[in-house]
Design a protein around this motif. Sequence first.
Motif, PDB file in Angstrom:
ATOM      1  N   HIS A  95       7.587 -16.664   6.092  1.00  0.00           N
ATOM      2  CA  HIS A  95       7.802 -15.639   7.104  1.00  0.00           C
ATOM      3  C   HIS A  95       6.939 -14.424   6.811  1.00  0.00           C
ATOM      4  CE1 HIS A  95       9.795 -12.705   9.591  1.00  0.00           C
ATOM      5  NE2 HIS A  95       9.967 -11.966   8.522  1.00  0.00           N
ATOM      6  N   ASP A  96       6.997 -14.061   5.576  1.00  0.00           N
ATOM      7  CA  ASP A  96       6.252 -12.897   5.145  1.00  0.00           C
ATOM      8  C   ASP A  96       4.761 -13.041   5.399  1.00  0.00           C
ATOM      9  OD1 ASP A  96       6.327 -10.901   2.289  1.00  0.00           O
ATOM     10  OD2 ASP A  96       7.564 -10.748   4.077  1.00  0.00           O
ATOM     11  N   ASP A 154       2.450   4.528   9.109  1.00  0.00           N
ATOM     12  CA  ASP A 154       3.452   3.524   9.409  1.00  0.00           C
ATOM     13  C   ASP A 154       2.844   2.300  10.083  1.00  0.00           C
ATOM     14  OD1 ASP A 154       5.744   4.348   8.341  1.00  0.00           O
ATOM     15  OD2 ASP A 154       6.612   5.182  10.173  1.00  0.00           O
ATOM     16  N   GLN A 181       9.072  -8.307  -1.595  1.00  0.00           N
ATOM     17  CA  GLN A 181      10.341  -7.666  -1.284  1.00  0.00           C
ATOM     18  C   GLN A 181      10.195  -6.688  -0.132  1.00  0.00           C
ATOM     19  OE1 GLN A 181      11.536  -5.891  -4.959  1.00  0.00           O
ATOM     20  NE2 GLN A 181      12.710  -7.714  -5.455  1.00  0.00           N
ATOM     21  N   THR A 182       8.986  -6.488   0.314  1.00  0.00           N
ATOM     22  CA  THR A 182       8.806  -5.398   1.261  1.00  0.00           C
ATOM     23  C   THR A 182       8.253  -5.914   2.577  1.00  0.00           C
ATOM     24  OG1 THR A 182       6.609  -5.064   0.374  1.00  0.00           O
ATOM     25  CG2 THR A 182       8.367  -3.749  -0.567  1.00  0.00           C
ATOM     26  N   LEU A 183       8.311  -5.085   3.564  1.00  0.00           N
ATOM     27  CA  LEU A 183       7.852  -5.449   4.891  1.00  0.00           C
ATOM     28  C   LEU A 183       6.430  -5.982   4.817  1.00  0.00           C
ATOM     29  CD1 LEU A 183       8.162  -5.496   7.954  1.00  0.00           C
ATOM     30  CD2 LEU A 183       7.393  -3.133   7.981  1.00  0.00           C
ATOM     31  N   SER A 184       6.274  -7.210   5.161  1.00  0.00           N
ATOM     32  CA  SER A 184       4.981  -7.875   5.155  1.00  0.00           C
ATOM     33  C   SER A 184       4.293  -7.718   3.803  1.00  0.00           C
ATOM     34  CB  SER A 184       4.031  -7.304   6.205  1.00  0.00           C
ATOM     35  OG  SER A 184       4.732  -6.716   7.230  1.00  0.00           O
ATOM     36  N   GLU A 239       3.918   1.475  -0.210  1.00  0.00           N
ATOM     37  CA  GLU A 239       3.406   1.234   1.129  1.00  0.00           C
ATOM     38  C   GLU A 239       2.509   2.417   1.491  1.00  0.00           C
ATOM     39  OE1 GLU A 239       6.120  -0.093   4.226  1.00  0.00           O
ATOM     40  OE2 GLU A 239       7.683  -0.253   2.701  1.00  0.00           O
ATOM     41  N   ARG A 285       2.754   4.304   3.875  1.00  0.00           N
ATOM     42  CA  ARG A 285       3.545   5.434   4.371  1.00  0.00           C
ATOM     43  C   ARG A 285       4.367   6.115   3.275  1.00  0.00           C
ATOM     44  NH1 ARG A 285       8.818   2.486   7.113  1.00  0.00           N
ATOM     45  NH2 ARG A 285       8.799   0.680   5.735  1.00  0.00           N
ATOM     46  N   THR A 286       4.404   5.537   2.085  1.00  0.00           N
ATOM     47  CA  THR A 286       5.226   6.118   1.022  1.00  0.00           C
ATOM     48  C   THR A 286       4.677   7.482   0.627  1.00  0.00           C
ATOM     49  OG1 THR A 286       5.663   3.900   0.214  1.00  0.00           O
ATOM     50  CG2 THR A 286       6.192   5.709  -1.273  1.00  0.00           C
ATOM     51  N   THR A 287       5.571   8.459   0.595  1.00  0.00           N
ATOM     52  CA  THR A 287       5.113   9.795   0.236  1.00  0.00           C
ATOM     53  C   THR A 287       4.926   9.897  -1.269  1.00  0.00           C
ATOM     54  OG1 THR A 287       7.373  10.596  -0.014  1.00  0.00           O
ATOM     55  CG2 THR A 287       6.382  10.845   2.172  1.00  0.00           C
ATOM     56  N   ASN A 302       8.352  10.226  -2.817  1.00  0.00           N
ATOM     57  CA  ASN A 302       9.106   8.981  -2.991  1.00  0.00           C
ATOM     58  C   ASN A 302       8.445   8.053  -3.994  1.00  0.00           C
ATOM     59  OD1 ASN A 302      11.296   9.573  -1.434  1.00  0.00           O
ATOM     60  ND2 ASN A 302      10.444   8.726   0.453  1.00  0.00           N
ATOM     61  N   ASN A 340      10.920   6.986  -6.686  1.00  0.00           N
ATOM     62  CA  ASN A 340      11.456   5.634  -6.493  1.00  0.00           C
ATOM     63  C   ASN A 340      10.543   4.504  -6.954  1.00  0.00           C
ATOM     64  OD1 ASN A 340      13.598   6.940  -5.164  1.00  0.00           O
ATOM     65  ND2 ASN A 340      12.543   6.823  -3.201  1.00  0.00           N
ATOM     66  N   HIS A 341       9.286   4.779  -7.158  1.00  0.00           N
ATOM     67  CA  HIS A 341       8.379   3.659  -7.439  1.00  0.00           C
ATOM     68  C   HIS A 341       7.730   3.676  -8.814  1.00  0.00           C
ATOM     69  CE1 HIS A 341       8.820   2.083  -3.366  1.00  0.00           C
ATOM     70  NE2 HIS A 341       8.724   3.319  -2.936  1.00  0.00           N
ATOM     71  N   VAL A 342       7.364   4.827  -9.345  1.00  0.00           N
ATOM     72  CA  VAL A 342       6.772   4.787 -10.685  1.00  0.00           C
ATOM     73  C   VAL A 342       7.878   4.561 -11.709  1.00  0.00           C
ATOM     74  CG1 VAL A 342       4.856   6.323 -10.044  1.00  0.00           C
ATOM     75  CG2 VAL A 342       6.844   7.266 -11.229  1.00  0.00           C
TER      76      VAL A 342
END
Lengths: 235, 771
Positions: free
Chosen positions: A5-6, A38, A55-58, A78, A80-82, A85, A89-91
């Motif tokens: 799907h991805d 986006d 795990q993420t959109l596409s 992504e 769009r990730t600021t 964030n 949330n990511h590092v």
Amino acid sequence: MADEHDDKVARDIAPPSPGRRQFLKGVGIAGAGAAVADQLLLRPHEQAVAAEPPQTLSAATTEVTLQINNQKRKAMVEPRTTLLNAMRNHVEPPVTGPKLVCDQGTCGACTVLLDGKPVYSCLVLAVDAMNKPVTTVEGLGTPDKMNAVQAAFVEKDALMCGFCTPGFVTTISAYLKKNPNPSLDEVREACKGNFCRCGTYPKVFEAALAAAKGTGRNGARAELMNHREAAESEA
Amino acid sequence: MQEPVKKKKIKVTRAVNGVEQEVEIEVDDVAGPEWGPNDKHAILNKHITRVDAPLKACGIAEYSYDKRLPGMLYGRILRSPHAHARVTRLDISAAEKIPGVRAIVIVPGEKVVEGAKKASEEADKKNPTEVGGKDIKPEREPGKVVRFEGEPVAAVAATTPEIAKDAIRAIRVEYEKLPHVVKAEEAVKPDAPKVLAEGNIEPRSKRGDQAKTTAAFAECDAVVEADYRTPIIHHSSLETHGIVVDYRGGDSATIYASTQGTFTIPDESAKELGLAQSKVTAIVEHMGGGFGSKFGIGVEGKLACMLAKQVKAPVKMMLTREDEFLMAGNRSGSWQTLKIGAKKDGTIIAFHAAQRALGGLGRGSQAGQPYSPYAGKIANAYNEIVAVKTNEDASRAMRAPGHPQASFAIESIIDELAYKIGMDPLEFRIKNLKDEVYHRQLNRAAKEIGWERRNRTPGAGSGPRKRGMGCAVGTWGGGGNKECVVDVTIARDGAVTVAVGSQDLGTGTRTYTRAIVAEEFGLQVKDIVERIGDSRLGKANASGGSTTAASLAPSVKDAAYNARNMMAERVAPLLGVKAADVTFANGKVAGGGKSLTWKQACVALPSAGLAARGQWRPNLQATGVHGACFAEVEVDVETGFVQPIKMVQVQDVGLPLNRLALESQINGGMIQSLGMALWEGRVTDNQLGVMLNPGFGDYKMPGTLEMPEMIALIDDGDTRPAVIGVGESAIIPSLGAVVNAVHNACGVRVRELPITPDKILMGLYTEARTA
């Protein structure tokens, strides 16, 4: 393939184009707003696909290398990730000094120095911050070795709940480099983009002026609203 | 035979929502700790820098919002965009398919309606519920009626906040819109849409003799009658509501919560997770403001638990700023119709009030009129309070619930009456305030601001920028309760720990907890370690009603006192004196001309050290405080813009535990009150039923440019050697002071807050036309 799907979505929306990620990496999407970002979908990052199910959109993530407080930090984000964030949330491990409060560039709690200049990290895309030094409040000092502004915040009680404090400390630290001996009105002006809800403003001003070079004894100090002295002389 | 413990009766004042009552209670008549005179402390009642300030100033204090656990998912809530509607269809199929979405829950509804149920069942058949190989069967609750814009409808958990946002956008909800009302003036009309089946007006209380009061107005030489309105105000804590649920299956969980009550968390979370309460731990290391809005886990916490339970993985659910405005409570608005009458000499003899609390779906908070500082002296008074319901999020407690609203209204009408009679507003207040503490505080603040410089005639003076001054008073309870259990331990190496599960909202709890112990042992603040914000530690009350300090500090003092006595017993033989003669001061334990350092003395302890427990001591706290505020403002009569120039607030507090933190708290009260007076307020559109300013860009809070010079004065004329909380007291009087200053400056009496420039200009225009 881990997820058909991805893969399909990735093909539909962003046909394989080797140059795409290169384009983003090289030119960046400086100036592109989050809304535009986006719409941009990147190809799945090869390693991520191989290592674990997307795990993420596409799987539209890309690896960014951020220079946070003189350390190279990698994160899968992504477009769009600021920056905010990405740090929070990511590092890994997270950098959580800068706070997410308004998420619209009004309150200043997420202020960081990007290339030495204060910016709202909720309004900067992580991909735009690549290759530029990012300094957060953690990079300005530690409890054992606070910078002058941090020490003055402690001394003058310029914080209560403390959630706005990282933003104020960062803003004022940057401002004092530019203007080492500001007036009270200049301090107000410098941090007008920072909100505090507990109501620490008078003591924030006091701390900023105390931290400034050459004050504490003259000039701006006299202008200061010093309730403590007023209270004591009255008592 | 053991003699029965002697009892003694002491008077303590208890406060419920700021209204105090004096009650006599019986306590054991045994020697116990006392604070001693307020001016004889080595550490307390001085300026103590906060012990957590370095962590906060360096950005390494960890808030619940900062928690990131391995495998943690991010939650997000889908809210109703309508003020009143029925959910007819809810389709999560697209959302479920988004990679990274791990769980979706539907908020249980109130009613199942036939047609909606069918539609949903059909949707059920169509939609696969398999996501990422896991079988997730979200409960479906069609027919749910939403009653306010922002009411949660569904929630998701996903691997990143970005994906959670996508998932929320991918949930398709169809609504059948129902009639709504979001303005109180509309809601009270007989043909208004019904917010609740019982109707829109809920009677709450009636007090006094209405007939006698009405008759008394005939005796008055001057009467003022007017409506006063305050809008709904938002707490706007910078850390939004939310929790991080660390549950990975099994029989236990840890909850990191942004809350005002560590102990309000485990029970509710355990219920949602289906665990024993004792297996759930709540952690509140640091928290980013609550102001009355953060008790319990809330709907967001429940949803987080439901999601975590479903996927057996940690879930972080912190509200977005818009969520915060729309579904996390608010300070109720008010609409008060007041009538006041006085004799020529300034004696108020009649007061009539019809008050409406505007708490959306909630009952709202409204202190009864005449507001308590003025209550004792008015011979004929009557008030009735009703709650007017609207299709808006229910109000919650907010710093001194109902008090600023009441203070603003009565301080405004008293000002109006004073000018009508031709008396100085300060003199008029002193005449009508029974309690002499107010006289002392008003006179002190008047001197500080320079009351003699005020405009004798409102609006006098030439030029477009006019200055004026105003004043007002407030009151609060602030006493404590028997709720805290505190443990003090001393290790043989000299380490001292004080532990209690209480929480620090930014009020300085950590700091005074340490300071009390340090004072008792003759040590310094840095010599003590405090452990708080953990439900495994000694029980403590939630921080509401300014009760934390008066509940906690006496218990800390008692624990330290007990530990000190135990230590004295141990050290006495080394010094060759009786335990009662051992002194603790300046880092030394001394007696009989000998002196040991703290560390040397601790060697006398058993290898396990010693542990003492403390309980609440009613004699170490008190209740009932006053407070007076004066404000000076500048009004630009060409633009209607108001610039605050100076504010002075005097606050009594019994024993000030930490003057530095107390000044900050008084400043904070003034600033939040100033915000309510001049800028803040929910703006709604009655046709759409929505809030128009749910963000910091449009909801105007006080900022650095608006700050006046601020003088926070602690009233040391209050020598009670007892702890009283004043967090709430501090926010009450400034509102009235600022409003009255605006009138004094430009002659315009604005009776609906906030005082935005349009209201000033309209007032000046109306005045010019009628003149």
